[in-house]
Enzyme design. Structure first.
Site, PDB file in Angstrom:
ATOM      1  N   ARG A  98       1.111  -1.445   0.323  1.00 51.69           N
ATOM      2  CA  ARG A  98      -0.081  -0.358   0.062  1.00 51.69           C
ATOM      3  C   ARG A  98       0.802   1.058   0.362  1.00 51.69           C
ATOM      4  O   ARG A  98       0.926   2.255  -0.760  1.00 51.69           O
ATOM      5  CB  ARG A  98      -1.007   0.111   1.237  1.00 51.69           C
ATOM      6  CG  ARG A  98      -2.111   0.992   0.814  1.00 51.69           C
ATOM      7  CD  ARG A  98      -2.994   0.585   2.121  1.00 51.69           C
ATOM      8  NE  ARG A  98      -2.212   0.862   3.334  1.00 51.69           N
ATOM      9  CZ  ARG A  98      -3.489   1.069   4.491  1.00 51.69           C
ATOM     10  NH1 ARG A  98      -4.368   0.557   4.637  1.00 51.69           N
ATOM     11  NH2 ARG A  98      -2.942   0.869   5.673  1.00 51.69           N
ATOM     12  N   LYS A 199      -3.060   6.539   1.849  1.00 52.84           N
ATOM     13  CA  LYS A 199      -2.987   6.860   3.094  1.00 52.84           C
ATOM     14  C   LYS A 199      -1.837   7.871   3.402  1.00 52.84           C
ATOM     15  O   LYS A 199      -0.841   8.207   4.247  1.00 52.84           O
ATOM     16  CB  LYS A 199      -2.297   5.834   3.506  1.00 52.84           C
ATOM     17  CG  LYS A 199      -2.825   5.907   5.806  1.00 52.84           C
ATOM     18  CD  LYS A 199      -2.557   4.467   6.063  1.00 52.84           C
ATOM     19  CE  LYS A 199      -2.805   4.974   7.463  1.00 52.84           C
ATOM     20  NZ  LYS A 199      -4.266   4.705   8.281  1.00 52.84           N
ATOM     21  N   GLU A 234     -16.412   6.339   4.810  1.00 54.56           N
ATOM     22  CA  GLU A 234     -15.010   6.458   6.113  1.00 54.56           C
ATOM     23  C   GLU A 234     -15.481   6.427   7.365  1.00 54.56           C
ATOM     24  O   GLU A 234     -16.522   7.814   7.330  1.00 54.56           O
ATOM     25  CB  GLU A 234     -13.822   6.195   5.904  1.00 54.56           C
ATOM     26  CG  GLU A 234     -13.024   5.364   5.071  1.00 54.56           C
ATOM     27  CD  GLU A 234     -12.012   5.694   5.085  1.00 54.56           C
ATOM     28  OE1 GLU A 234     -11.106   6.491   5.976  1.00 54.56           O
ATOM     29  OE2 GLU A 234     -10.455   5.155   4.177  1.00 54.56           O
TER      30      GLU A 234
END
Length: 360
Positions: A98, A199, A234
């Site tokens: 990721r 992220k 989210e």
């Protein structure tokens, strides 16, 4: 001396003394561990060997790209101590992959999986005394990737710093107890074709204000919606899912983070619990039992998943001033899911997925 070692002002951050740590009262942060690990890459994208050094402030120039243009991302992991006393890391390869995808999007040098793995494991080893006893918490591991080269032009940095820092933590949320959330209708977390799936450090600061306001209203967190306001995204810093009529619905969207805990939850549900999983855009009306879903009623269980949250069950969702109660007690699915996930992470349950790395 490595370039990373020369950047760290070792000794400027003093580790927390063991005599000051109460393992039964760990919060989320506040304890300083003695070592950090890291490396530096230049414009050729090649990182120097990983170096572990005493903790300290990092020297970067005022015109560093990460300070001026937000060229920074990070990962979140945990090292858990099992009943056997051994330390286990969870899904290092998934976190490394990721970070690599985020690095490509942000034009940062990409630490290889081998380099990422070495940095995380060696930093955890150096701070192994600070991994809490089994059942008392975990050592939170924070790998960071940042462009630290100087640039006044809005262009990528020619220098990338990769560092790993750690901190012992208890529960970020209330653990096995229920939480109350509010549906956010005034702010959105990320643009439809933006970098919500990365992220990135810059994804989190915009959430501070609405989350701060929600907490002052008595809620634990927020449920953000998509750009049309019809589908859930989210819960602040974690992925969202529900159980309804025996089916696990996991919210998907191109603008939310592809959570590693989320993926683990879906695999556990399918492969260990034989539960049908629907991984797709999730309508808010389906969650609350509104509109065309009014005849179904609200979700049987709702929870959010993440490294910090683990599995956090939701008791109440407030939408436009109205409360939708989902139950006062943790549901059977969330209970079982948490038991299996933590069991694998601590070695209590056999790891049939190959997710765990034991730190020797």
């Amino acid at each position: 001396m490595s370039r990373f070692e020369s950047m760290v002002q070792s000794g400027t951050i003093v580790p927390t003394a063991f005599s000051e740590i109460d393992w039964d009262k760990l919060g989320f942060g506040g304890i300083i561990t003695p070592f950090i690990g890291g490396s530096v890459a230049s414009s050729d994208g090649i990182f120097e060997p990983i170096t572990i050094v005493p903790n300290g402030n990092i020297s970067i120039p005022p015109l560093a790209c990460c300070l001026n243009y937000g060229q920074e991302l990070f990962e979140g992991m945990k090292a858990n101590r099992g009943p056997d006393g051994r330390i286990r890391l969870f899904r290092i390869d998934a976190n490394a992959a990721r970070m690599a995808k985020g690095a490509a999007r942000f034009m940062l040098a990409d630490p290889s999986e081998a380099l990422y793995r070495e940095a995380v494991i060696e930093t955890v080893k150096a701070n192994s005394d600070y991994v809490p006893p089994c059942g008392k918490g975990a050592l939170y591991v924070r790998p960071i990737l940042a462009g630290t080269g100087m640039t006044l032009n809005p262009a990528p940095s020619d220098t990338t710093v990769f560092l790993v820092t750690t901190v012992p933590v208890g529960m970020h949320y209330k653990g096995s107890s229920m939480v109350s959330i509010k549906v956010e209708t005034d702010f959105q977390r990320a643009a439809a074709k933006g970098t919500g799936w990365v992220k990135a450090a810059g994804n989190y600061a915009p959430c501070f204000l609405p989350t701060h306001e929600a907490k002052h209203q008595g809620f634990d967190d927020l449920l953000f919606l998509n750009q049309t306001g019809t589908h859930v995204e989210e819960v602040g810093t974690a992925n969202f899912a529900i159980m309804k009529h025996g089916v696990l619905y996991v919210a998907d969207s191109p603008s939310i983070l592809p959570g590693i805990t989320r993926d683990s939850v879906m695999r556990i549900a399918r492969e260990l619990l034989n539960i049908e999983v629907v991984f797709a855009p999730l309508e808010l009306d389906r969650v609350l039992g509104l509109g065309k879903f009014a005849g179904e009623g609200p979700a049987d269980e709702a929870f959010f998943t993440g490294t910090a949250a683990i599995i956090s069950p939701i008791s109440n969702i407030n939408y436009r001033g109205k409360d939708y109660f989902l139950g006062e007690d943790v549901g059977p699915f969330a209970t079982k899911l948490r038991e299996l996930l933590l069991g694998i992470q601590t070695g209590v349950i056999p790891d049939s997925f190959g997710w765990v790395t034991i730190v020797e």
